[in-house]
Design a protein around this motif. Structure first.
Motif, PDB file in Angstrom:
ATOM      1  N   ILE A   1     -34.650 -26.280  28.917  1.00 46.61           N
ATOM      2  CA  ILE A   1     -33.755 -27.423  28.625  1.00 46.61           C
ATOM      3  C   ILE A   1     -34.725 -28.102  27.466  1.00 46.61           C
ATOM      4  O   ILE A   1     -35.774 -28.257  27.680  1.00 46.61           O
ATOM      5  CB  ILE A   1     -33.489 -27.959  30.005  1.00 46.61           C
ATOM      6  CG1 ILE A   1     -32.454 -29.131  29.562  1.00 46.61           C
ATOM      7  CG2 ILE A   1     -34.815 -28.772  30.362  1.00 46.61           C
ATOM      8  CD1 ILE A   1     -31.799 -29.896  30.944  1.00 46.61           C
TER       9      ILE A   1
ATOM     10  N   GLY B   1     -27.844 -34.418  34.731  1.00 47.13           N
ATOM     11  CA  GLY B   1     -27.194 -33.499  34.908  1.00 47.13           C
ATOM     12  C   GLY B   1     -27.129 -32.808  36.426  1.00 47.13           C
ATOM     13  O   GLY B   1     -28.056 -33.349  37.355  1.00 47.13           O
TER      14      GLY B   1
ATOM     15  N   ASP C   1     -29.922 -31.003  26.165  1.00 44.46           N
ATOM     16  CA  ASP C   1     -29.022 -30.102  25.633  1.00 44.46           C
ATOM     17  C   ASP C   1     -27.643 -29.199  26.568  1.00 44.46           C
ATOM     18  O   ASP C   1     -27.130 -28.520  26.190  1.00 44.46           O
ATOM     19  CB  ASP C   1     -29.656 -28.880  24.957  1.00 44.46           C
ATOM     20  CG  ASP C   1     -30.184 -28.005  25.631  1.00 44.46           C
ATOM     21  OD1 ASP C   1     -30.850 -28.185  26.743  1.00 44.46           O
ATOM     22  OD2 ASP C   1     -30.532 -26.823  25.229  1.00 44.46           O
ATOM     23  N   ARG C   2     -28.008 -29.671  27.980  1.00 46.94           N
ATOM     24  CA  ARG C   2     -27.324 -29.094  29.125  1.00 46.94           C
ATOM     25  C   ARG C   2     -26.915 -30.188  30.196  1.00 46.94           C
ATOM     26  O   ARG C   2     -27.972 -30.966  30.255  1.00 46.94           O
ATOM     27  CB  ARG C   2     -28.076 -27.798  29.750  1.00 46.94           C
ATOM     28  CG  ARG C   2     -28.309 -26.737  28.947  1.00 46.94           C
ATOM     29  CD  ARG C   2     -29.479 -26.039  29.554  1.00 46.94           C
ATOM     30  NE  ARG C   2     -29.424 -24.554  29.148  1.00 46.94           N
ATOM     31  CZ  ARG C   2     -29.450 -23.662  30.427  1.00 46.94           C
ATOM     32  NH1 ARG C   2     -30.174 -23.884  31.303  1.00 46.94           N
ATOM     33  NH2 ARG C   2     -29.333 -22.387  29.945  1.00 46.94           N
ATOM     34  N   ASP C   3     -25.853 -30.130  30.651  1.00 52.79           N
ATOM     35  CA  ASP C   3     -25.491 -31.151  31.818  1.00 52.79           C
ATOM     36  C   ASP C   3     -25.493 -30.311  33.110  1.00 52.79           C
ATOM     37  O   ASP C   3     -25.189 -31.031  34.130  1.00 52.79           O
ATOM     38  CB  ASP C   3     -24.331 -31.767  31.480  1.00 52.79           C
ATOM     39  CG  ASP C   3     -23.140 -30.909  31.488  1.00 52.79           C
ATOM     40  OD1 ASP C   3     -23.328 -29.869  31.697  1.00 52.79           O
ATOM     41  OD2 ASP C   3     -22.165 -31.627  30.954  1.00 52.79           O
ATOM     42  N   SER C   4     -25.780 -29.045  33.204  1.00 58.34           N
ATOM     43  CA  SER C   4     -25.953 -28.619  34.449  1.00 58.34           C
ATOM     44  C   SER C   4     -27.059 -27.385  34.137  1.00 58.34           C
ATOM     45  O   SER C   4     -27.146 -26.613  33.175  1.00 58.34           O
ATOM     46  CB  SER C   4     -24.613 -28.024  34.998  1.00 58.34           C
ATOM     47  OG  SER C   4     -24.289 -26.832  34.078  1.00 58.34           O
ATOM     48  N   LEU C   5     -27.613 -26.811  35.266  1.00 59.54           N
ATOM     49  CA  LEU C   5     -28.625 -25.992  35.282  1.00 59.54           C
ATOM     50  C   LEU C   5     -28.569 -25.263  36.924  1.00 59.54           C
ATOM     51  O   LEU C   5     -28.175 -26.048  38.014  1.00 59.54           O
ATOM     52  CB  LEU C   5     -29.929 -26.366  35.410  1.00 59.54           C
ATOM     53  CG  LEU C   5     -30.545 -26.789  34.071  1.00 59.54           C
ATOM     54  CD1 LEU C   5     -31.821 -27.738  34.132  1.00 59.54           C
ATOM     55  CD2 LEU C   5     -30.544 -25.728  32.878  1.00 59.54           C
TER      56      LEU C   5
END
Length: 154
Positions: A33, A148, A42-46
């Motif tokens: 991330i 996230g 750069d992401r709101d979920s993993l």
């Protein structure tokens, strides 16, 4: 006829695999991330599959500002605990990477890094399947925009 034999062979292979447990590949258990100077991940979920016994996560700071001005970390906690943990982390200060020392609410956390730096952690997924989890940056003022969802999925 050759095409039909190929389709039947493929269907037979697929049927045989359905009864076989699928283990996560190493790649599925390794996440990256990025964070930047604009208070963003750069992401709101993993997510990772439940077959991952552990997760290796790399945090990359793609910005240029130093850690004391625009530092970022990656913290994983139960969603119900995340905001209070971030507030308590601000009081813990920079020497503690903005996290209360030994706090059981922290499932996993990286150190605080600055622009151009990266850090990596590995943590176990035992007990995390199906839980409501949130990742966030605990640097003061970052929680609101840098968070996230995290899932360990069956």
């Amino acid at each position: 006829m050759t095409i039909l034999k190929g389709l039947l062979a493929t269907a037979g292979l697929a049927a045989g695999l359905l009864g076989t447990p699928v283990l996560a590949s190493d790649d599925a258990c390794q996440l990256t991330i990025e964070s930047n100077d604009q208070l963003q991940f750069d992401r709101d979920s993993l997510s990772v599959p439940a077959s991952c016994d552990s997760v290796s996560l790399t945090l990359e700071h793609t910005g240029s500002m130093p850690a004391d001005a625009m530092g970022h970390n990656w913290v994983l906690a139960a969603t119900a605990d995340a905001q209070a943990l971030a507030m308590d982390g601000m009081r813990a200060g920079p020497d503690a990477d903005y996290l209360p020392e030994g706090d059981d609410r922290v499932i996993a956390a990286t150190e605080v890094i600055g622009g151009g730096e990266s850090t990596r952690i590995t943590f176990d997924t035992a007990g995390l399947v199906g839980r409501d989890l949130t990742f966030f940056c605990s640097f003061p003022g970052h929680f609101a925009s840098m968070q996230g969802s995290f899932r360990v999925q069956e």
